[in-house]
Motif scaffolding. Structure first.
Motif, PDB file in Angstrom:
ATOM      1  N   UNK A   1       1.129   5.642   7.186  1.00 41.06           N
ATOM      2  CA  UNK A   1       2.018   4.671   6.545  1.00 41.06           C
ATOM      3  C   UNK A   1       1.261   3.666   5.678  1.00 41.06           C
ATOM      4  N   UNK A   2      -0.074   3.739   5.683  1.00 39.87           N
ATOM      5  CA  UNK A   2      -0.868   2.873   4.814  1.00 39.87           C
ATOM      6  C   UNK A   2      -1.040   1.457   5.303  1.00 39.87           C
ATOM      7  N   UNK A   3      -0.649   1.167   6.550  1.00 45.91           N
ATOM      8  CA  UNK A   3      -0.681  -0.207   7.039  1.00 45.91           C
ATOM      9  C   UNK A   3      -2.086  -0.720   7.282  1.00 45.91           C
TER      10      UNK A   3
ATOM     11  N   UNK B   1      -3.392  17.536   8.597  1.00 44.16           N
ATOM     12  CA  UNK B   1      -2.776  16.870   7.440  1.00 44.16           C
ATOM     13  C   UNK B   1      -1.368  16.377   7.773  1.00 44.16           C
ATOM     14  N   UNK B   2      -0.971  15.284   7.128  1.00 46.10           N
ATOM     15  CA  UNK B   2       0.377  14.748   7.290  1.00 46.10           C
ATOM     16  C   UNK B   2       1.214  15.216   6.111  1.00 46.10           C
ATOM     17  N   UNK B   3       2.245  15.973   6.400  1.00 51.04           N
ATOM     18  CA  UNK B   3       3.106  16.476   5.328  1.00 51.04           C
ATOM     19  C   UNK B   3       4.096  15.391   4.902  1.00 51.04           C
ATOM     20  N   UNK B   4       4.159  15.164   3.605  1.00 48.68           N
ATOM     21  CA  UNK B   4       5.095  14.200   3.029  1.00 48.68           C
ATOM     22  C   UNK B   4       5.033  12.830   3.734  1.00 48.68           C
ATOM     23  N   UNK B   5       3.869  12.192   3.761  1.00 47.37           N
ATOM     24  CA  UNK B   5       3.768  10.875   4.412  1.00 47.37           C
ATOM     25  C   UNK B   5       4.662   9.855   3.725  1.00 47.37           C
ATOM     26  N   UNK B   6       5.153   8.901   4.515  1.00 49.53           N
ATOM     27  CA  UNK B   6       6.066   7.866   4.022  1.00 49.53           C
ATOM     28  C   UNK B   6       5.372   6.515   4.116  1.00 49.53           C
ATOM     29  N   UNK B   7       5.394   5.765   3.025  1.00 49.73           N
ATOM     30  CA  UNK B   7       4.764   4.449   3.010  1.00 49.73           C
ATOM     31  C   UNK B   7       5.452   3.523   4.004  1.00 49.73           C
ATOM     32  N   UNK B   8       4.668   2.677   4.652  1.00 48.58           N
ATOM     33  CA  UNK B   8       5.218   1.780   5.648  1.00 48.58           C
ATOM     34  C   UNK B   8       5.705   0.452   5.105  1.00 48.58           C
TER      35      UNK B   8
ATOM     36  N   UNK C   1       0.812  -1.219   0.000  1.00 51.36           N
ATOM     37  CA  UNK C   1       0.000   0.000   0.000  1.00 51.36           C
ATOM     38  C   UNK C   1       0.844   1.267   0.000  1.00 51.36           C
ATOM     39  N   UNK C   2       0.346   2.332  -0.619  1.00 48.20           N
ATOM     40  CA  UNK C   2       1.064   3.603  -0.628  1.00 48.20           C
ATOM     41  C   UNK C   2       0.882   4.340   0.684  1.00 48.20           C
ATOM     42  N   UNK C   3       1.665   5.400   0.872  1.00 50.42           N
ATOM     43  CA  UNK C   3       1.476   6.278   2.027  1.00 50.42           C
ATOM     44  C   UNK C   3       0.101   6.922   1.944  1.00 50.42           C
ATOM     45  N   UNK C   4      -0.409   7.366   3.077  1.00 51.54           N
ATOM     46  CA  UNK C   4      -1.792   7.843   3.129  1.00 51.54           C
ATOM     47  C   UNK C   4      -1.890   9.174   3.865  1.00 51.54           C
ATOM     48  N   UNK C   5      -2.865   9.984   3.442  1.00 51.22           N
ATOM     49  CA  UNK C   5      -3.260  11.167   4.196  1.00 51.22           C
ATOM     50  C   UNK C   5      -4.763  11.170   4.397  1.00 51.22           C
ATOM     51  N   UNK C   6      -5.490  10.646   3.431  1.00 49.27           N
ATOM     52  CA  UNK C   6      -6.936  10.472   3.521  1.00 49.27           C
ATOM     53  C   UNK C   6      -7.681  11.776   3.794  1.00 49.27           C
ATOM     54  N   UNK C   7      -7.151  12.874   3.268  1.00 55.16           N
ATOM     55  CA  UNK C   7      -7.852  14.167   3.294  1.00 55.16           C
ATOM     56  C   UNK C   7      -8.250  14.579   4.700  1.00 55.16           C
ATOM     57  N   UNK C   8      -7.338  14.382   5.656  1.00 60.40           N
ATOM     58  CA  UNK C   8      -7.610  14.862   7.006  1.00 60.40           C
ATOM     59  C   UNK C   8      -7.241  16.344   7.052  1.00 60.40           C
TER      60      UNK C   8
END
Length: 479
Positions: A161-163, A132-139, A121-128
């Motif tokens: 992290x998309x977990x 917001x999470x700046x530059x999220x990193x995939x887990x 799975x890719x990194x996620x922010x989900x429009x919070x």
């Protein structure tokens, strides 16, 4: 300072509920045919949408497959890699990313197949929008190698992290079906801890406003792990009867200090959508047993955690006392969280000062489960109530054997009595001696003695006696 935790634990639903039935009357067509991966999807704790429906599908990212073949009990060719993705506009179906990634059923009907699969799975922010999470990193990161292996790494942490969508599955000894479909039943690969609410209380027990933000630290859990997609195991690392039961990729943990300790910046997020609330309040961790430290000390356990709030630290341990609807122990205690399981902490109380418990001790209010689950069972012994404290006092005063419900026996023969509540022994006005083969672990709780009362015993950790702090039996100067 004491943490009290109210929480519930429930088994999570499976991601894909596919069927895998063979038809004895089916006539198999001749020739190699492309493999279609199918299954019916449900959500994790979010809305129960099928994979590919609405916007859920892309969150799983690409699916990596390892295919091996056997003919007459002999390997047929080298292991092969494939990469699949959710089919646009089709519920419950995966298709090859490109022609080079596609799998095919062989013409020979006697060939047996084994498939290992994991999502990436890719990194996620989900429009919070509020946080917001700046530059999220995939887990999750997976690299396939030319020798038929794949090495991966998973980094544990919050939802970004998309977990939430890290899943896997194994299908073994499969023969070519008449519809050419490979039905999968994916399982969540990591565990999930959800912290719904924090409340801060002052030393006198007065409740303040709910906590808006804090930092949660699990210092004894690994923050990352490596894996090899050829290594899968059964849930709980138990012995499986065949590879058909091996649905969970095996994590390997690094020994370096920098690879240990998971931190989580928690913020209050309440809405009418409980599923989103559980998502934003979640911490994704490896499966673990709550109490597995070698030395038996609370701060050495995997379930030990720290809450940083308002420039203060509060510590606690996860215990698994399971209660029924009447608040009575069922005897079926939960000692670990496995892959695909959710631990929900409904309320954590951060309380200051020695009056209500003292120091950095920990108290866990036992939880109840809506649905009983089949797990290893064990009751952590200790003093949990005023009745427990009275029974222990009577045994010690009479010089009788200490009831086994109050102590844990270590391999070296010492017996540890742990406090999980404040103790009122104000009736004691003389000396009370606990035998030499016992250790009293105060865990930050307070024992109230009467005027002239004294307690002689070996001590471990933090213990308050009449609100005065002792650490490993040594009285501390009050600042």
């Amino acid at each position: 300072m004491t943490i009290q935790i109210k929480w519930m634990m429930g088994m999570l639903v499976l991601l894909l509920a596919g069927c895998d039935k063979e038809s004895d009357d089916m006539v198999l067509p001749v020739g190699r045919r492309e493999i279609v991966v199918s299954g019916v999807g449900t959500g994790f704790v979010q809305k129960r949408d099928a994979i590919g429906q609405n916007e859920t599908g892309p969150k799983f990212g690409e699916f990596y497959f390892l295919k091996t073949m056997v003919l007459n009990n002999q390997p047929l060719g080298k292991p092969r890699w494939g990469c699949y993705k959710v089919t646009d506009g089709v519920i419950g179906e995966l298709t090859a990313k490109d022609k080079a990634s596609a799998f095919y059923w062989e013409e020979d009907e006697a060939v047996k197949y084994t498939f290992h699969a994991l999502s990436n799975p890719p990194a996620a922010n989900y429009a919070d929008d509020k946080y917001p999470v700046e530059n999220p990193v995939a887990g999750v990161h997976i690299d396939t190698l030319s020798d038929g292996t794949a090495l991966g790494r998973v980094m544990f942490g919050d939802y970004s992290k998309g977990l939430e969508y890290f899943v896997g599955h194994t299908v073994s000894d499969k023969i070519r079906p008449g519809d050419f479909k490979l039905s999968m039943n994916f399982k969540r690969q990591v565990s999930k801890l959800v912290f719904r609410k924090f409340t801060h209380k002052t030393q006198d027990g007065k409740t303040l406003t709910p906590v808006d933000s804090c930092k949660i630290i699990f210092p004894n859990l690994p923050n990352q792990a490596t894996f090899n997609m050829a290594e899968f195991h059964q849930a709980g690392n138990t012995v499986a009867t065949s590879t058909r039961d091996f649905h969970y990729v095996t994590f390997h943990y690094d020994t370096g200090e920098e690879h240990w300790g998971i931190e989580f910046d928690w913020r209050k997020r309440y809405s009418n959508d409980l599923n989103n609330e559980l998502l934003y309040h979640a911490l994704y961790v490896p499966p673990f047993k709550f109490w597995e430290g070698e030395d038996g000390r609370p701060e050495s356990q995997l379930g030990f955690f720290i809450v940083m709030y308002n420039n203060k630290s509060y510590t606690g341990n996860i215990y698994g006392i399971n209660l029924d609807n009447d608040g009575k122990p069922t005897g079926k205690d939960i000692t670990e969280v496995q892959a695909g399981e959710l631990c929900r902490f409904d309320e954590i109380i951060l309380q200051d000062g020695p009056v209500a418990g003292g120091g950095d001790g920990s108290a866990i209010i036992p939880w109840s489960t809506k649905d009983e689950v089949d797990m290893p069972q064990h009751r952590y012994t200790g003093v949990y109530s005023a009745d427990d404290a009275r029974l222990l006092y009577e045994a010690l005063k009479a010089g009788a054997e200490v009831p086994e419900q109050f102590y844990e026996k270590r391999p070296d023969g010492t017996k540890v009595i742990r406090l999980f509540a404040n103790v009122d022994w104000s009736q004691l006005t003389g000396e009370l001696k606990i035998p030499d083969d016992y250790i009293l672990a105060g865990q930050g709780y307070n024992i109230t003695l009467g005027e002239g009362g004294s307690l002689t015993c070996a001590q471990e950790g933090k213990l308050y006696i009449n609100k005065e702090l002792y650490v490993d039996g040594v009285k501390q100067e009050q600042g």
